[in-house]
Design a protein around this motif. Structure first.
Motif, short mmCIF file in Angstrom:
data_model
loop_
_atom_site.label_atom_id
_atom_site.label_comp_id
_atom_site.label_asym_id
_atom_site.label_seq_id
_atom_site.Cartn_x
_atom_site.Cartn_y
_atom_site.Cartn_z
N HIS A 154 -29.29 117.58 -11.94
CA HIS A 154 -30.23 118.22 -10.90
C HIS A 154 -31.64 117.81 -11.04
O HIS A 154 -31.76 117.14 -12.18
N ASP A 155 -32.27 118.01 -10.41
CA ASP A 155 -33.51 117.18 -10.10
C ASP A 155 -34.78 118.42 -9.24
O ASP A 155 -34.55 118.21 -8.65
N GLY A 156 -35.07 118.87 -10.57
CA GLY A 156 -35.57 120.19 -9.67
C GLY A 156 -35.33 120.96 -10.03
O GLY A 156 -34.15 121.59 -11.08
N ALA A 157 -35.02 122.30 -8.53
CA ALA A 157 -34.37 122.76 -8.32
C ALA A 157 -33.06 122.26 -7.58
O ALA A 157 -33.43 122.08 -6.47
N SER A 158 -31.93 123.21 -7.98
CA SER A 158 -31.03 123.17 -6.76
C SER A 158 -30.45 124.35 -6.80
O SER A 158 -30.16 125.24 -7.91
N GLU A 159 -29.06 123.97 -5.66
CA GLU A 159 -28.31 125.22 -5.74
C GLU A 159 -27.08 124.86 -5.95
O GLU A 159 -27.08 124.19 -5.66
N ILE A 160 -26.46 125.88 -6.85
CA ILE A 160 -25.55 125.96 -7.24
C ILE A 160 -24.33 126.46 -6.23
O ILE A 160 -23.14 126.00 -6.24
N ALA A 161 -24.39 127.77 -6.19
CA ALA A 161 -23.77 128.33 -5.77
C ALA A 161 -24.34 128.99 -4.31
O ALA A 161 -25.46 129.81 -5.27
N PRO A 162 -24.23 129.82 -3.59
CA PRO A 162 -25.05 131.03 -2.89
C PRO A 162 -25.20 131.50 -3.65
O PRO A 162 -24.71 132.48 -4.55
N GLY A 163 -26.83 132.33 -3.67
CA GLY A 163 -27.33 133.51 -4.56
C GLY A 163 -27.45 133.13 -6.37
O GLY A 163 -27.59 133.55 -6.53
#
Length: 265
Positions: A154-163
């Motif tokens: 990941h580079d910075g902010a990433s959504e792994i899953a909803p929520g």
């Protein structure tokens, strides 16, 4: 479709006694015992579950004088998670007490900031003072997982899953990330070593193991911005976490607590 709401658990697996001065960069204190507790975290949803960090292995902990109070696998099993079936592990950073025990999760994909992998395999590891908190076997194992196709960078902010998302903070290490998770009481942030203790962020007194002091200090504000409130930020090593939140079940007092539950009075 609304974001999923998760249960979140803090699982204590280790302990280390030390004076308060050792936990602040300024070295100030009166010498009272201010111990470190060591945690892994579990995020449990209706359809999927995640483990955050893997803890230290017994030999690695022993070499550094740390006491393993209960194996991380035991804590996970106590809340109904079999490590062998876990499919997603988020590694906040690659220090020995967060990146060990990787062999417990044979089916898992590991989530890591790309700059953390650069950090723990690059020129900074030529300096003993920086590489000391890393275990070379843990780093090598993660590299093998890269070649096995089991790592998502990941580079910075990433959504792994909803929520559920990860956010780069840095400071403690160059690629430290924190985890933001939606719970029934709002957005919770697992700070990991962005703040070892409540006191580090509350008093803006950094922990002494720091790669970039400016990033660490800025990170305290980022934690608050990501969380529902300051009280929704969970530090990475503070024994007070076990006092502020209820046990996950009878018999798990002082070992496994529910962070999505309302704090105790």
């Amino acid at each position: 479709m609304p974001d999923e709401s998760y249960e979140v658990y803090a699982i204590k697996y280790g302990h280390f006694d030390r004076p308060d001065q050792a936990n602040f960069l300024d070295g100030q204190g009166d010498g009272h015992n201010m111990p470190l507790d060591y945690f892994v975290w579990a995020i449990v949803g209706k359809e999927r579950s995640f483990v955050v960090d893997c803890g230290f292995g017994e030999e690695s902990g022993k070499a550094r004088g740390r006491t393993m109070t209960a194996h991380p696998a035991e804590g996970l099993k106590a809340i109904g998670l079999d490590p062998k079936t876990v499919e997603q592990v988020i590694v906040t950073h690659m220090h020995y007490d967060h990146a060990g025990n990787h062999e417990l999760f044979p089916r898992a994909r590991f989530h890591l900031q790309e700059r953390e992998m650069h950090f723990c395999t690059g020129r900074c590891m030529c300096h003993s003072a920086i590489r000391y908190p890393f275990d070379v076997e843990d780093v090598a194992a993660m590299l093998r997982k890269v070649f096995e196709g089991r790592v998502t960078f990941h580079d910075g902010a990433s959504e792994i899953a909803p929520g559920l998302s990860v956010h780069w903070i840095g400071g403690h290490t160059d690629g430290l990330q924190v985890v933001r998770v939606r719970t029934r009481r709002g957005w919770l942030v697992l700070a990991s070593d962005a703040s070892h203790f409540y006191a580090n962020m509350d008093q803006e007194r950094p922990f002494p193991i720091v790669y970039n002091l400016g990033d660490m200090l800025a990170g305290y504000r980022t934690l608050d911005a990501l969380a529902e409130s300051h009280e929704h930020v969970i530090p990475g090593h503070d024994p007070l976490v076990l006092q502020r939140y209820p046990a996950a079940a009878k018999g798990l007092e002082g070992w496994v607590v529910r962070l999505d539950a309302d704090p105790l009075d």
